[in-house]
Design a protein around this motif. Structure first.
Motif, PDB file in Angstrom:
ATOM      1  N   PRO A   1       0.833  -1.207   0.000  1.00 42.86           N
ATOM      2  CA  PRO A   1       0.000   0.000   0.000  1.00 42.86           C
ATOM      3  C   PRO A   1       0.862   1.249   0.000  1.00 42.86           C
ATOM      4  O   PRO A   1       1.920   1.296   0.602  1.00 42.86           O
ATOM      5  CB  PRO A   1      -0.790  -0.121   1.309  1.00 42.86           C
ATOM      6  N   ARG A   2       0.370   2.257  -0.690  1.00 39.51           N
ATOM      7  CA  ARG A   2       1.079   3.534  -0.735  1.00 39.51           C
ATOM      8  C   ARG A   2       0.913   4.260   0.587  1.00 39.51           C
ATOM      9  O   ARG A   2      -0.125   4.205   1.219  1.00 39.51           O
ATOM     10  CB  ARG A   2       0.519   4.390  -1.868  1.00 39.51           C
ATOM     11  N   SER A   3       1.959   4.988   1.015  1.00 37.46           N
ATOM     12  CA  SER A   3       1.888   5.700   2.288  1.00 37.46           C
ATOM     13  C   SER A   3       0.878   6.828   2.185  1.00 37.46           C
ATOM     14  O   SER A   3       0.644   7.395   1.128  1.00 37.46           O
ATOM     15  CB  SER A   3       3.263   6.237   2.674  1.00 37.46           C
ATOM     16  N   SER A   4       0.270   7.173   3.307  1.00 41.10           N
ATOM     17  CA  SER A   4      -0.758   8.200   3.330  1.00 41.10           C
ATOM     18  C   SER A   4      -0.143   9.580   3.246  1.00 41.10           C
ATOM     19  O   SER A   4       0.973   9.810   3.694  1.00 41.10           O
ATOM     20  CB  SER A   4      -1.566   8.095   4.625  1.00 41.10           C
ATOM     21  N   PRO A   5      -0.854  10.541   2.631  1.00 39.84           N
ATOM     22  CA  PRO A   5      -0.296  11.886   2.468  1.00 39.84           C
ATOM     23  C   PRO A   5      -0.201  12.629   3.778  1.00 39.84           C
ATOM     24  O   PRO A   5      -1.009  12.437   4.674  1.00 39.84           O
ATOM     25  CB  PRO A   5      -1.291  12.560   1.507  1.00 39.84           C
ATOM     26  N   ARG A   6       0.792  13.505   3.864  1.00 42.13           N
ATOM     27  CA  ARG A   6       0.927  14.388   5.008  1.00 42.13           C
ATOM     28  C   ARG A   6       0.109  15.641   4.761  1.00 42.13           C
ATOM     29  O   ARG A   6      -0.312  15.908   3.637  1.00 42.13           O
ATOM     30  CB  ARG A   6       2.405  14.745   5.196  1.00 42.13           C
ATOM     31  N   PRO A   7      -0.093  16.442   5.803  1.00 45.54           N
ATOM     32  CA  PRO A   7      -0.936  17.632   5.638  1.00 45.54           C
ATOM     33  C   PRO A   7      -0.469  18.579   4.557  1.00 45.54           C
ATOM     34  O   PRO A   7      -1.258  19.266   3.939  1.00 45.54           O
ATOM     35  CB  PRO A   7      -0.864  18.295   7.026  1.00 45.54           C
ATOM     36  N   ASP A   8       0.867  18.662   4.313  1.00 42.67           N
ATOM     37  CA  ASP A   8       1.345  19.632   3.332  1.00 42.67           C
ATOM     38  C   ASP A   8       1.477  19.026   1.942  1.00 42.67           C
ATOM     39  O   ASP A   8       2.012  19.639   1.043  1.00 42.67           O
ATOM     40  CB  ASP A   8       2.690  20.220   3.766  1.00 42.67           C
ATOM     41  N   GLY A   9       1.020  17.785   1.782  1.00 43.40           N
ATOM     42  CA  GLY A   9       1.068  17.163   0.470  1.00 43.40           C
ATOM     43  C   GLY A   9       2.252  16.245   0.286  1.00 43.40           C
ATOM     44  O   GLY A   9       2.337  15.521  -0.696  1.00 43.40           O
ATOM     45  N   ALA A  10       3.223  16.251   1.224  1.00 45.44           N
ATOM     46  CA  ALA A  10       4.357  15.350   1.119  1.00 45.44           C
ATOM     47  C   ALA A  10       3.998  14.003   1.733  1.00 45.44           C
ATOM     48  O   ALA A  10       3.092  13.903   2.541  1.00 45.44           O
ATOM     49  CB  ALA A  10       5.579  15.942   1.843  1.00 45.44           C
TER      50      ALA A  10
ATOM     51  N   PRO B   1      13.735  26.991 -11.846  1.00 46.94           N
ATOM     52  CA  PRO B   1      12.688  27.944 -11.446  1.00 46.94           C
ATOM     53  C   PRO B   1      11.325  27.282 -11.248  1.00 46.94           C
ATOM     54  O   PRO B   1      10.621  27.591 -10.279  1.00 46.94           O
ATOM     55  CB  PRO B   1      12.674  28.936 -12.615  1.00 46.94           C
ATOM     56  N   ALA B   2      10.942  26.378 -12.153  1.00 43.62           N
ATOM     57  CA  ALA B   2       9.645  25.715 -12.024  1.00 43.62           C
ATOM     58  C   ALA B   2       9.620  24.803 -10.814  1.00 43.62           C
ATOM     59  O   ALA B   2       8.605  24.721 -10.095  1.00 43.62           O
ATOM     60  CB  ALA B   2       9.338  24.918 -13.291  1.00 43.62           C
ATOM     61  N   LEU B   3      10.721  24.117 -10.540  1.00 46.18           N
ATOM     62  CA  LEU B   3      10.770  23.238  -9.377  1.00 46.18           C
ATOM     63  C   LEU B   3      10.680  24.048  -8.090  1.00 46.18           C
ATOM     64  O   LEU B   3       9.933  23.687  -7.171  1.00 46.18           O
ATOM     65  CB  LEU B   3      12.069  22.421  -9.390  1.00 46.18           C
ATOM     66  N   VAL B   4      11.417  25.143  -8.014  1.00 44.93           N
ATOM     67  CA  VAL B   4      11.381  25.988  -6.812  1.00 44.93           C
ATOM     68  C   VAL B   4       9.975  26.523  -6.587  1.00 44.93           C
ATOM     69  O   VAL B   4       9.481  26.573  -5.452  1.00 44.93           O
ATOM     70  CB  VAL B   4      12.401  27.133  -6.932  1.00 44.93           C
ATOM     71  N   ALA B   5       9.297  26.925  -7.665  1.00 39.60           N
ATOM     72  CA  ALA B   5       7.924  27.418  -7.541  1.00 39.60           C
ATOM     73  C   ALA B   5       7.001  26.329  -7.013  1.00 39.60           C
ATOM     74  O   ALA B   5       6.139  26.579  -6.164  1.00 39.60           O
ATOM     75  CB  ALA B   5       7.428  27.927  -8.892  1.00 39.60           C
ATOM     76  N   ASP B   6       7.172  25.105  -7.494  1.00 43.07           N
ATOM     77  CA  ASP B   6       6.355  23.985  -7.022  1.00 43.07           C
ATOM     78  C   ASP B   6       6.636  23.678  -5.553  1.00 43.07           C
ATOM     79  O   ASP B   6       5.726  23.401  -4.775  1.00 43.07           O
ATOM     80  CB  ASP B   6       6.631  22.741  -7.861  1.00 43.07           C
ATOM     81  N   LEU B   7       7.902  23.732  -5.174  1.00 41.59           N
ATOM     82  CA  LEU B   7       8.269  23.410  -3.796  1.00 41.59           C
ATOM     83  C   LEU B   7       7.727  24.435  -2.814  1.00 41.59           C
ATOM     84  O   LEU B   7       7.543  24.130  -1.631  1.00 41.59           O
ATOM     85  CB  LEU B   7       9.800  23.323  -3.663  1.00 41.59           C
ATOM     86  N   ALA B   8       7.461  25.640  -3.285  1.00 48.78           N
ATOM     87  CA  ALA B   8       6.925  26.673  -2.402  1.00 48.78           C
ATOM     88  C   ALA B   8       5.583  26.267  -1.820  1.00 48.78           C
ATOM     89  O   ALA B   8       5.203  26.718  -0.731  1.00 48.78           O
ATOM     90  CB  ALA B   8       6.793  27.991  -3.157  1.00 48.78           C
ATOM     91  N   HIS B   9       4.868  25.415  -2.512  1.00 50.35           N
ATOM     92  CA  HIS B   9       3.555  24.965  -2.052  1.00 50.35           C
ATOM     93  C   HIS B   9       3.639  23.643  -1.296  1.00 50.35           C
ATOM     94  O   HIS B   9       2.611  23.116  -0.879  1.00 50.35           O
ATOM     95  CB  HIS B   9       2.611  24.819  -3.245  1.00 50.35           C
ATOM     96  N   ARG B  10       4.831  23.110  -1.132  1.00 55.08           N
ATOM     97  CA  ARG B  10       5.043  21.847  -0.420  1.00 55.08           C
ATOM     98  C   ARG B  10       6.157  22.049   0.601  1.00 55.08           C
ATOM     99  O   ARG B  10       7.304  21.665   0.355  1.00 55.08           O
ATOM    100  CB  ARG B  10       5.400  20.735  -1.401  1.00 55.08           C
ATOM    101  N   PRO B  11       5.864  22.680   1.720  1.00 52.36           N
ATOM    102  CA  PRO B  11       6.925  23.085   2.657  1.00 52.36           C
ATOM    103  C   PRO B  11       7.776  21.935   3.174  1.00 52.36           C
ATOM    104  O   PRO B  11       8.981  22.106   3.365  1.00 52.36           O
ATOM    105  CB  PRO B  11       6.154  23.771   3.790  1.00 52.36           C
ATOM    106  N   MET B  12       7.193  20.766   3.398  1.00 52.67           N
ATOM    107  CA  MET B  12       7.994  19.661   3.916  1.00 52.67           C
ATOM    108  C   MET B  12       8.962  19.152   2.856  1.00 52.67           C
ATOM    109  O   MET B  12      10.144  18.894   3.129  1.00 52.67           O
ATOM    110  CB  MET B  12       7.101  18.528   4.419  1.00 52.67           C
ATOM    111  N   LEU B  13       8.471  19.008   1.626  1.00 48.48           N
ATOM    112  CA  LEU B  13       9.354  18.578   0.541  1.00 48.48           C
ATOM    113  C   LEU B  13      10.414  19.637   0.272  1.00 48.48           C
ATOM    114  O   LEU B  13      11.570  19.318  -0.006  1.00 48.48           O
ATOM    115  CB  LEU B  13       8.540  18.304  -0.721  1.00 48.48           C
TER     116      LEU B  13
END
Length: 202
Positions: free
Chosen positions: A2-11, A114-126
């Motif tokens: 089974p896949r692990s369950s998501p964390r609150p921030d999406g990670a 730049p695109a990766l950094v922008a995406d990571l801004a919405h995923r604080p744990m990652l």
């Protein structure tokens, strides 16, 4: 499995990670190839799975999202211990920064960063995991060399370590992110020489 369950921030935590290093390397290599050919937006786990012949569930068990996969692919290119300790601080710093120049000029990292950094801004744990794996480890490597040089008396000991680490790498990252100028060895030489001039023993 089974896949692990998501964390609150999406990670999520990567279940079943590193069971087959050959699969890991094949997937990371394919990811870098996809980033080179299709860019960040055009890269997907489905496309990587198709290219490698690895089933999507096997990839998701290792990397729960595209962002996790691309972040680790970038980390594999940038390296974590770039600055050697030969006793020649200038040469060591040039070598360490040179790994950034190599990565930014010989791979697609500078184009997708730049695109990766922008995406990571919405995923604080990652984002934190990525910074720890790439930027903090690289900075720690350089910090150790600076401390050793200070102990030898090559540079003055009373300097702001965090600022010096920023000042060394900032021009390279700035050009890679904004693309307003070339990323070249000459840029690293200017950065290193400017910083070392400010660290001369009094």
């Amino acid at each position: 499995m089974p896949r692990s369950s998501p964390r609150p921030d999406g990670a999520t935590r990567r279940a079943g990670r590193k069971k087959d290093p050959q699969i890991d390397q094949a997937v990371l290599r394919a990811t870098l190839d996809m980033l080179e050919e299709a860019g960040y937006a055009g890269t997907s786990i489905s496309a990587v799975a198709s290219r490698t012949g690895v089933y999507r569930p096997a990839i998701y068990r290792r990397w729960p999202s595209k962002q996790h996969l691309v972040a680790e692919a970038v980390a594999s290119v940038l390296g974590q211990e770039p600055t050697p300790d030969t006793g020649d601080l200038r040469a060591d710093l040039l070598t360490g920064l040179g790994t950034l120049v190599d990565a930014f000029t010989s791979t697609s990292v500078s184009r997708i960063l730049p695109a990766l950094v922008a995406d990571l801004a919405h995923r604080p744990m990652l984002r934190r995991e990525f910074l720890d794996a790439v930027f903090q480890s690289r900075r720690a490597s350089t910090a150790r060399r600076l401390r050793a040089a200070a102990e030898r008396g090559d540079i003055r000991p009373d300097f702001d370590m965090e600022f010096v680490l920023d000042a060394l790498a900032a021009p390279v990252y700035y050009r890679a992110l904004f693309g307003h100028g070339p990323v070249t060895p000459a840029v690293t030489e200017q950065s290193v020489d400017l910083v070392l001039a400010s660290l001369q023993p009094r």
